[in-house]
Write an enzyme that holds these catalytic residues in place. Structure first.
Site, PDB file in Angstrom:
ATOM      1  CB  CYS A 197      -0.770  -0.025   1.203  1.00  0.00           C
ATOM      2  SG  CYS A 197      -1.899   1.387   1.421  1.00  0.00           S
ATOM      3  CB  CYS A 219      -4.016   4.633  -5.689  1.00  0.00           C
ATOM      4  SG  CYS A 219      -3.910   2.739  -5.244  1.00  0.00           S
TER       5      CYS A 219
END
Ligand code: PYC
Length: 317
Positions: free
Chosen positions: A92, A241
């Site tokens: 992530c 992201c």
């Protein structure tokens, strides 16, 4: 399932709008030596705790958790396992930036470089004096360009399958990606995700594609593109992201639209920005992602035995 601890201490932050909750105390020790073994132990033995920490009523569907562990490799500072409202993530990007700023907040890190072991591999991060964080992500790659999928209600949709620490189906669009339209964007990307699964469209080695990214025109004058990223669990990424920007840069490179070192400024659906670039290293494509995070609070989570929502619930689906 392991019994609930009496309390968990966590530090909350947001990275360019997307929340991260870093668990710093109270989580039972995870079995396993490697980060993959520890992630499997989390899924098998601590799934209710995962949900309790990030889901409602203590968290919400967009929240990403990060559990700090001892490092897997002797030259790393820590291990980290990322999880969300439905399970674990391989890597992530926004979460890594949040972890770095959280370690700084806790006094465990000063400006400089840090290595973090994740289930997807080891990532490096550099924290600058002004709070800017640059991550050197795991290698990114393209699995397929122009992959078609038939989506009920939408017809044939064509996208690129790429990896940036998670698997993405990336669709290029000319439509404006605005916050006012997130309901519609979420519904359509959710339908695409369902169809990918139903039609057996996967990443390499049958890997599940668990993120769908719409890539459209930027709104900011300093950005190259704006995106909408649907995450597993139905929430959308408020940040640009990190793993999605990595996957997108792999596609751009494959299409001859981005060269190593060239900056790619990725705007999110909320208008925040990551700057990324690629580096070629021994035949691998290494993405670098730069962004900022801010600590928003410290929290001690309690789990009363008679709380009917002790294990949390997911509202997104
Ligand atoms: O920044 O890589 C990322 C990410 C994945 C899911 C939410 N954020």
């Amino acid at each position: 399932m392991t019994p609930f601890p009496s309390a968990i201490r966590a530090v909350d932050s947001h990275t360019e709008g997307e929340p991260t909750r870093v668990v710093v105390e109270g989580w039972p020790v995870l079995a396993g030596r490697t980060m993959l073994e520890r992630r499997d132990a989390l899924v098998r033995q601590h799934d209710q705790l995962r949900s309790a920490v990030v889901c409602e009523p203590r968290g919400h569907d967009a929240m990403v958790g990060a559990l700090l562990t001892p490092p897997e490799h002797s030259d790393s500072t820590a291990g980290v396992i990322f999880f969300n409202n439905v399970g674990c993530l391989g890597m992530c990007g926004h979460g890594t930036i949040g972890v770095v700023r959280t370690l700084q907040w806790l006094g465990r890190l000063t400006a400089g470089a840090v290595r973090l072991d994740t289930p997807a591999g080891t990532v490096e991060a550099r924290l600058d004096d002004d709070g800017l964080v640059t991550i050197t992500n795991v290698p990114c790659l393209v699995h397929a360009l122009d992959q078609a999928v038939d989506v009920p209600g939408l017809g044939r949709v064509t996208g690129d399958i790429a990896y940036g620490g998670n698997w993405f189906f990336i669709i290029h669009t000319d439509e404006p990606l605005t916050l006012a339209r997130v309901g519609d964007l979420a519904q359509r990307t959710e339908a695409i995700m369902t169809s990918l699964e139903a039609q057996g469209v996967t990443g390499a080695d049958g890997a599940r594609i668990d993120h769908v990214e719409l890539s459209g025109p930027p709104e900011r004058s300093d950005a190259d593109s704006r995106n909408f990223v649907l995450c597993p669990g139905g929430a959308y990424d408020r940040s640009p992201c990190g793993t999605g920007t990595s996957a997108r840069m792999a596609v751009l490179q494959a299409r001859g639209l981005l060269t190593p070192g060239q900056r790619w400024r990725q705007e999110s659906i909320t208008g925040s920005l990551f700057t990324g670039w690629l580096e070629e290293c021994d035949g691998a494509l290494i993405p670098h992602i730069q962004g900022r995070a801010w600590v928003t609070g410290e929290v001690t989570l309690a789990f009363a035995a008679d709380d009917p929502f002790r294990a949390g619930f997911t509202a997104a689906r």
